[in-house]
Design an enzyme around this catalytic site. Structure first.
Site, PDB file in Angstrom:
ATOM      1  N   SER A 138      -4.535  14.759  43.178  1.00  0.00           N
ATOM      2  CA  SER A 138      -5.760  14.740  43.433  1.00  0.00           C
ATOM      3  C   SER A 138      -5.528  13.769  44.491  1.00  0.00           C
ATOM      4  O   SER A 138      -4.128  12.568  44.461  1.00  0.00           O
ATOM      5  CB  SER A 138      -6.161  13.653  41.968  1.00  0.00           C
ATOM      6  OG  SER A 138      -6.699  12.213  42.686  1.00  0.00           O
ATOM      7  N   TYR A 163      -5.806   7.635  34.854  1.00  0.00           N
ATOM      8  CA  TYR A 163      -5.940   8.272  36.064  1.00  0.00           C
ATOM      9  C   TYR A 163      -5.715   8.664  37.584  1.00  0.00           C
ATOM     10  O   TYR A 163      -4.087   9.668  37.889  1.00  0.00           O
ATOM     11  CB  TYR A 163      -7.035   9.309  36.420  1.00  0.00           C
ATOM     12  CG  TYR A 163      -7.803   9.962  36.886  1.00  0.00           C
ATOM     13  CD1 TYR A 163      -8.329  11.312  36.258  1.00  0.00           C
ATOM     14  CD2 TYR A 163      -7.478  10.391  38.663  1.00  0.00           C
ATOM     15  CE1 TYR A 163      -8.105  12.393  37.120  1.00  0.00           C
ATOM     16  CE2 TYR A 163      -7.945  11.458  38.785  1.00  0.00           C
ATOM     17  CZ  TYR A 163      -8.007  12.719  38.015  1.00  0.00           C
ATOM     18  OH  TYR A 163      -8.295  13.771  39.182  1.00  0.00           O
TER      19      TYR A 163
END
Ligand code: NAD
Length: 266
Positions: free
Chosen positions: A151, A164
Protein backbone atom coordinates in the site's frame (compact mmCIF):
# COMPACT_ATOMS: atom_id res chain seq x y z
CA UNK A 1 2.75 -7.48 -25.30
CA UNK A 2 2.47 -11.28 -25.09
CA UNK A 3 3.03 -12.07 -21.41
CA UNK A 4 3.42 -15.77 -22.17
CA UNK A 5 1.89 -16.94 -18.90
CA UNK A 6 -0.12 -19.76 -20.40
CA UNK A 7 -0.10 -22.99 -18.35
CA UNK A 8 1.29 -21.35 -15.21
CA UNK A 9 -0.50 -21.77 -11.87
CA UNK A 10 -1.25 -18.96 -9.43
CA UNK A 11 -2.67 -18.66 -5.94
CA UNK A 12 -4.28 -15.29 -5.26
CA UNK A 13 -5.23 -14.84 -1.64
CA UNK A 14 -8.39 -12.93 -0.79
CA UNK A 15 -9.60 -13.07 -4.38
CA UNK A 16 -13.34 -13.39 -3.84
CA UNK A 17 -13.51 -9.57 -4.06
CA UNK A 18 -11.74 -6.35 -4.95
CA UNK A 19 -8.14 -6.23 -6.14
CA UNK A 20 -7.62 -9.99 -5.67
CA UNK A 21 -10.65 -10.72 -7.83
CA UNK A 22 -9.34 -8.41 -10.56
CA UNK A 23 -5.90 -10.10 -10.39
CA UNK A 24 -7.46 -13.58 -10.62
CA UNK A 25 -9.48 -12.57 -13.69
CA UNK A 26 -6.55 -10.79 -15.36
CA UNK A 27 -4.17 -13.73 -14.84
CA UNK A 28 -6.78 -16.24 -16.02
CA UNK A 29 -7.22 -14.15 -19.16
CA UNK A 30 -3.50 -14.71 -19.80
CA UNK A 31 -3.98 -18.49 -19.57
CA UNK A 32 -2.97 -18.89 -15.91
CA UNK A 33 -4.75 -21.58 -13.89
CA UNK A 34 -6.02 -19.79 -10.84
CA UNK A 35 -6.65 -20.76 -7.23
CA UNK A 36 -9.19 -18.32 -5.84
CA UNK A 37 -8.57 -18.22 -2.11
CA UNK A 38 -11.36 -16.88 0.07
CA UNK A 39 -11.89 -16.46 3.80
CA UNK A 40 -15.68 -16.66 4.24
CA UNK A 41 -17.36 -15.42 1.06
CA UNK A 42 -17.86 -18.74 -0.75
CA UNK A 43 -20.49 -17.16 -3.01
CA UNK A 44 -18.14 -14.38 -4.09
CA UNK A 45 -15.40 -16.91 -4.83
CA UNK A 46 -17.80 -19.03 -6.87
CA UNK A 47 -18.87 -15.97 -8.89
CA UNK A 48 -15.21 -15.25 -9.72
CA UNK A 49 -14.65 -18.91 -10.63
CA UNK A 50 -17.66 -18.86 -12.96
CA UNK A 51 -16.59 -15.61 -14.58
CA UNK A 52 -13.20 -17.20 -15.34
CA UNK A 53 -14.50 -20.55 -16.60
CA UNK A 54 -17.20 -18.91 -18.74
CA UNK A 55 -14.40 -17.16 -20.62
CA UNK A 56 -12.61 -20.48 -21.14
CA UNK A 57 -10.19 -20.17 -18.21
CA UNK A 58 -9.40 -22.66 -15.46
CA UNK A 59 -9.96 -21.96 -11.76
CA UNK A 60 -10.81 -23.58 -8.46
CA UNK A 61 -11.70 -21.90 -5.19
CA UNK A 62 -10.19 -22.87 -1.85
CA UNK A 63 -11.20 -21.63 1.59
CA UNK A 64 -8.32 -20.67 3.90
CA UNK A 65 -7.57 -18.13 6.60
CA UNK A 66 -4.15 -16.74 5.61
CA UNK A 67 -3.31 -15.98 9.23
CA UNK A 68 -3.46 -19.70 10.13
CA UNK A 69 -0.41 -21.81 9.34
CA UNK A 70 -2.35 -25.02 8.83
CA UNK A 71 -4.86 -23.37 6.49
CA UNK A 72 -2.05 -21.94 4.37
CA UNK A 73 -0.28 -25.30 4.15
CA UNK A 74 -3.57 -26.93 3.07
CA UNK A 75 -4.17 -24.15 0.52
CA UNK A 76 -0.81 -24.71 -1.17
CA UNK A 77 -1.21 -28.48 -0.96
CA UNK A 78 -4.60 -28.37 -2.68
CA UNK A 79 -3.06 -26.30 -5.46
CA UNK A 80 -0.27 -28.83 -6.06
CA UNK A 81 -2.79 -31.66 -5.94
CA UNK A 82 -5.04 -29.96 -8.48
CA UNK A 83 -2.41 -28.71 -10.94
CA UNK A 84 0.88 -30.44 -10.05
CA UNK A 85 2.90 -27.25 -9.61
CA UNK A 86 2.79 -23.61 -8.52
CA UNK A 87 4.38 -20.65 -10.32
CA UNK A 88 2.86 -17.52 -8.82
CA UNK A 89 1.80 -16.40 -5.33
CA UNK A 90 -0.11 -13.14 -5.04
CA UNK A 91 -0.25 -12.42 -1.29
CA UNK A 92 -3.17 -10.03 -1.45
CA UNK A 93 -5.57 -10.77 1.43
CA UNK A 94 -5.94 -7.88 3.84
CA UNK A 95 -8.27 -5.98 6.09
CA UNK A 96 -8.57 -2.90 8.26
CA UNK A 97 -9.61 -2.49 11.91
CA UNK A 98 -9.34 1.24 12.43
CA UNK A 99 -9.16 3.19 15.68
CA UNK A 100 -7.47 6.24 17.15
CA UNK A 101 -4.11 5.15 18.54
CA UNK A 102 -5.04 5.56 22.19
CA UNK A 103 -8.33 3.72 21.64
CA UNK A 104 -6.91 0.83 19.63
CA UNK A 105 -7.41 -2.52 21.33
CA UNK A 106 -4.86 -5.31 21.31
CA UNK A 107 -7.43 -7.35 19.40
CA UNK A 108 -7.61 -4.73 16.61
CA UNK A 109 -3.83 -4.54 16.50
CA UNK A 110 -3.36 -8.33 16.37
CA UNK A 111 -6.10 -8.88 13.81
CA UNK A 112 -4.50 -6.59 11.24
CA UNK A 113 -0.92 -7.69 11.91
CA UNK A 114 -1.94 -11.36 11.79
CA UNK A 115 -3.72 -11.12 8.44
CA UNK A 116 -1.82 -8.34 6.63
CA UNK A 117 1.72 -9.20 7.74
CA UNK A 118 1.92 -12.70 9.24
CA UNK A 119 -0.51 -13.91 6.56
CA UNK A 120 1.87 -12.71 3.84
CA UNK A 121 4.81 -14.36 5.63
CA UNK A 122 2.98 -17.71 5.80
CA UNK A 123 1.80 -17.61 2.17
CA UNK A 124 5.14 -16.49 0.75
CA UNK A 125 7.06 -19.06 2.80
CA UNK A 126 4.81 -21.91 1.67
CA UNK A 127 5.14 -20.81 -1.97
CA UNK A 128 8.93 -20.29 -1.78
CA UNK A 129 9.39 -23.81 -0.41
CA UNK A 130 7.60 -25.20 -3.45
CA UNK A 131 9.39 -22.91 -5.92
CA UNK A 132 12.76 -23.95 -4.52
CA UNK A 133 11.93 -27.66 -4.73
CA UNK A 134 10.51 -27.28 -8.22
CA UNK A 135 13.36 -25.15 -9.64
CA UNK A 136 13.17 -23.46 -13.02
CA UNK A 137 10.92 -25.62 -15.17
CA UNK A 138 9.24 -25.31 -18.54
CA UNK A 139 7.05 -22.40 -17.44
CA UNK A 140 9.11 -19.26 -17.72
CA UNK A 141 12.55 -18.08 -16.70
CA UNK A 142 12.06 -17.96 -12.91
CA UNK A 143 11.44 -20.84 -10.50
CA UNK A 144 8.57 -18.81 -9.08
CA UNK A 145 7.18 -15.33 -8.65
CA UNK A 146 5.74 -13.64 -5.56
CA UNK A 147 3.73 -10.43 -5.50
CA UNK A 148 3.01 -8.89 -2.10
CA UNK A 149 0.05 -6.53 -2.05
CA UNK A 150 1.35 -3.57 -0.10
CA UNK A 151 0.00 0.00 0.00
CA UNK A 152 1.12 3.61 -0.26
CA UNK A 153 0.98 3.28 3.54
CA UNK A 154 4.23 1.31 3.44
CA UNK A 155 5.66 4.87 3.24
CA UNK A 156 2.89 7.32 4.13
CA UNK A 157 2.11 7.45 7.86
CA UNK A 158 -1.62 7.03 8.57
CA UNK A 159 -3.15 8.38 11.75
CA UNK A 160 -6.07 6.32 12.98
CA UNK A 161 -4.70 3.25 11.18
CA UNK A 162 -1.38 2.49 12.92
CA UNK A 163 -1.98 -1.27 12.79
CA UNK A 164 -2.52 -1.14 9.02
CA UNK A 165 0.41 1.20 8.27
CA UNK A 166 2.71 -0.85 10.52
CA UNK A 167 1.72 -4.06 8.73
CA UNK A 168 2.33 -2.52 5.29
CA UNK A 169 5.66 -1.06 6.42
CA UNK A 170 6.51 -4.60 7.55
CA UNK A 171 5.45 -6.00 4.17
CA UNK A 172 8.04 -3.73 2.51
CA UNK A 173 10.89 -5.22 4.56
CA UNK A 174 9.47 -8.74 4.34
CA UNK A 175 9.33 -8.43 0.55
CA UNK A 176 12.81 -6.90 0.18
CA UNK A 177 14.47 -9.40 2.53
CA UNK A 178 12.77 -12.32 0.78
CA UNK A 179 13.86 -10.94 -2.59
CA UNK A 180 17.46 -10.71 -1.41
CA UNK A 181 17.45 -14.22 0.05
CA UNK A 182 15.57 -16.00 -2.74
CA UNK A 183 17.13 -14.44 -5.84
CA UNK A 184 19.81 -17.16 -5.93
CA UNK A 185 16.99 -19.69 -6.26
CA UNK A 186 15.63 -17.75 -9.24
CA UNK A 187 12.59 -16.71 -7.24
CA UNK A 188 11.47 -13.14 -7.91
CA UNK A 189 9.70 -11.20 -5.18
CA UNK A 190 8.07 -7.81 -5.71
CA UNK A 191 5.32 -5.66 -4.26
CA UNK A 192 2.52 -3.57 -5.64
CA UNK A 193 1.58 -0.58 -3.53
CA UNK A 194 -1.88 0.63 -4.53
CA UNK A 195 -3.15 4.10 -3.70
CA UNK A 196 -6.94 4.45 -3.51
CA UNK A 197 -8.63 1.65 -5.42
CA UNK A 198 -12.43 1.41 -5.47
CA UNK A 199 -13.15 -1.72 -3.39
CA UNK A 200 -15.08 -2.66 -0.24
CA UNK A 201 -12.10 -1.99 2.03
CA UNK A 202 -12.33 1.79 1.52
CA UNK A 203 -16.04 2.21 0.72
CA UNK A 204 -16.34 5.07 3.22
CA UNK A 205 -13.89 7.08 1.16
CA UNK A 206 -15.81 6.95 -2.14
CA UNK A 207 -19.46 6.02 -1.55
CA UNK A 208 -20.79 9.58 -1.34
CA UNK A 209 -19.82 12.56 -3.47
CA UNK A 210 -18.35 14.62 -0.63
CA UNK A 211 -16.02 11.85 0.52
CA UNK A 212 -14.94 11.12 -3.03
CA UNK A 213 -14.19 14.80 -3.67
CA UNK A 214 -12.04 14.91 -0.54
CA UNK A 215 -10.24 11.73 -1.59
CA UNK A 216 -9.54 13.14 -5.06
CA UNK A 217 -7.58 16.04 -3.54
CA UNK A 218 -5.00 13.37 -2.62
CA UNK A 219 -4.77 11.94 -6.16
CA UNK A 220 -2.98 14.16 -8.70
CA UNK A 221 -4.21 12.02 -11.61
CA UNK A 222 -7.77 12.97 -10.69
CA UNK A 223 -9.55 9.64 -10.51
CA UNK A 224 -9.95 6.76 -8.09
CA UNK A 225 -8.20 3.54 -9.18
CA UNK A 226 -9.95 0.36 -10.29
CA UNK A 227 -8.97 -3.22 -9.53
CA UNK A 228 -7.91 -3.62 -13.16
CA UNK A 229 -5.29 -0.86 -12.76
CA UNK A 230 -3.55 -3.08 -10.21
CA UNK A 231 -4.27 -6.37 -11.97
CA UNK A 232 -2.52 -5.29 -15.19
CA UNK A 233 0.62 -4.45 -13.23
CA UNK A 234 0.39 -7.78 -11.41
CA UNK A 235 0.24 -9.68 -14.72
CA UNK A 236 3.30 -7.78 -15.97
CA UNK A 237 5.28 -8.36 -12.76
CA UNK A 238 4.78 -12.14 -12.80
CA UNK A 239 5.67 -12.43 -16.50
CA UNK A 240 9.08 -12.87 -18.07
CA UNK A 241 8.77 -9.28 -19.33
CA UNK A 242 9.72 -8.40 -15.73
CA UNK A 243 12.37 -11.13 -15.40
CA UNK A 244 15.05 -8.67 -14.25
CA UNK A 245 12.83 -7.05 -11.61
CA UNK A 246 13.08 -8.29 -8.05
CA UNK A 247 12.82 -6.48 -4.72
CA UNK A 248 10.87 -3.62 -6.28
CA UNK A 249 7.71 -1.89 -5.12
CA UNK A 250 5.57 -0.50 -7.93
CA UNK A 251 3.28 2.29 -6.74
CA UNK A 252 -0.05 2.17 -8.58
CA UNK A 253 -1.56 5.28 -7.10
CA UNK A 254 -2.32 8.03 -9.64
CA UNK A 255 0.49 10.04 -8.06
CA UNK A 256 -0.64 9.82 -4.43
CA UNK A 257 2.99 9.41 -3.34
CA UNK A 258 3.87 12.80 -4.87
CA UNK A 259 2.82 14.91 -1.84
CA UNK A 260 -0.09 16.61 -3.68
CA UNK A 261 -0.41 19.08 -0.78
CA UNK A 262 2.71 20.78 -2.21
CA UNK A 263 1.17 21.18 -5.68
CA UNK A 264 0.35 24.86 -5.20
CA UNK A 265 3.55 26.08 -3.65
CA UNK A 266 3.20 23.90 -0.50
P1 NAD B 1 -11.27 -6.26 -0.24
O1 NAD B 1 -11.86 -6.11 1.10
O2 NAD B 1 -12.19 -6.30 -1.41
O3 NAD B 1 -10.33 -7.53 -0.35
C1 NAD B 1 -9.64 -8.08 0.73
C2 NAD B 1 -9.84 -9.57 0.65
O4 NAD B 1 -9.05 -10.21 1.67
C3 NAD B 1 -11.30 -9.97 0.89
O5 NAD B 1 -11.70 -10.86 -0.13
C4 NAD B 1 -11.27 -10.66 2.24
O6 NAD B 1 -12.23 -11.68 2.39
C5 NAD B 1 -9.86 -11.23 2.23
N1 NAD B 1 -9.40 -11.59 3.58
C6 NAD B 1 -9.48 -10.87 4.72
N2 NAD B 1 -8.99 -11.58 5.75
C7 NAD B 1 -8.60 -12.78 5.26
C8 NAD B 1 -8.01 -13.93 5.81
N3 NAD B 1 -7.75 -14.00 7.13
N4 NAD B 1 -7.74 -14.98 5.01
C9 NAD B 1 -8.02 -14.93 3.68
N5 NAD B 1 -8.56 -13.85 3.08
C10 NAD B 1 -8.85 -12.79 3.86
O7 NAD B 1 -10.24 -5.05 -0.40
P2 NAD B 1 -9.09 -4.79 -1.46
O8 NAD B 1 -8.98 -3.35 -1.59
O9 NAD B 1 -9.31 -5.60 -2.68
O10 NAD B 1 -7.80 -5.30 -0.66
C11 NAD B 1 -6.87 -6.20 -1.22
C12 NAD B 1 -5.46 -5.83 -0.76
O11 NAD B 1 -5.10 -4.56 -1.32
C13 NAD B 1 -5.31 -5.69 0.75
O12 NAD B 1 -4.06 -6.25 1.15
C14 NAD B 1 -5.29 -4.17 0.95
O13 NAD B 1 -4.58 -3.81 2.11
C15 NAD B 1 -4.58 -3.74 -0.31
N6 NAD B 1 -4.78 -2.34 -0.64
C16 NAD B 1 -6.00 -1.87 -1.03
C17 NAD B 1 -6.15 -0.52 -1.34
C18 NAD B 1 -7.45 0.07 -1.80
O14 NAD B 1 -7.51 1.29 -1.96
N7 NAD B 1 -8.48 -0.70 -2.03
C19 NAD B 1 -5.05 0.33 -1.25
C20 NAD B 1 -3.83 -0.18 -0.84
C21 NAD B 1 -3.70 -1.51 -0.54
Amino acid sequence: MDLNLSGQVAIITGSSSGIGRACAIALAREGVKVIINYHSDAEGAEAVRQEITQRGGEAISVKADVSKEEDVEDLVESCVQAYGHLDIMVANAGLQADAAFTEMTLEQWNKVINVNLTGQFLCCRAAARIFRKQGVHKHGRAAGKIVCMSSVHDEIAWAGHVNYATAKGGVKMLMESMAQELAQDKIRVNAIAPGAIKTDINKDAWEDEESLEKLLTLIPYGRIGQGEDVAKVCAFLVSDAADYITGATLYVDGGMMLYPGFRDNG
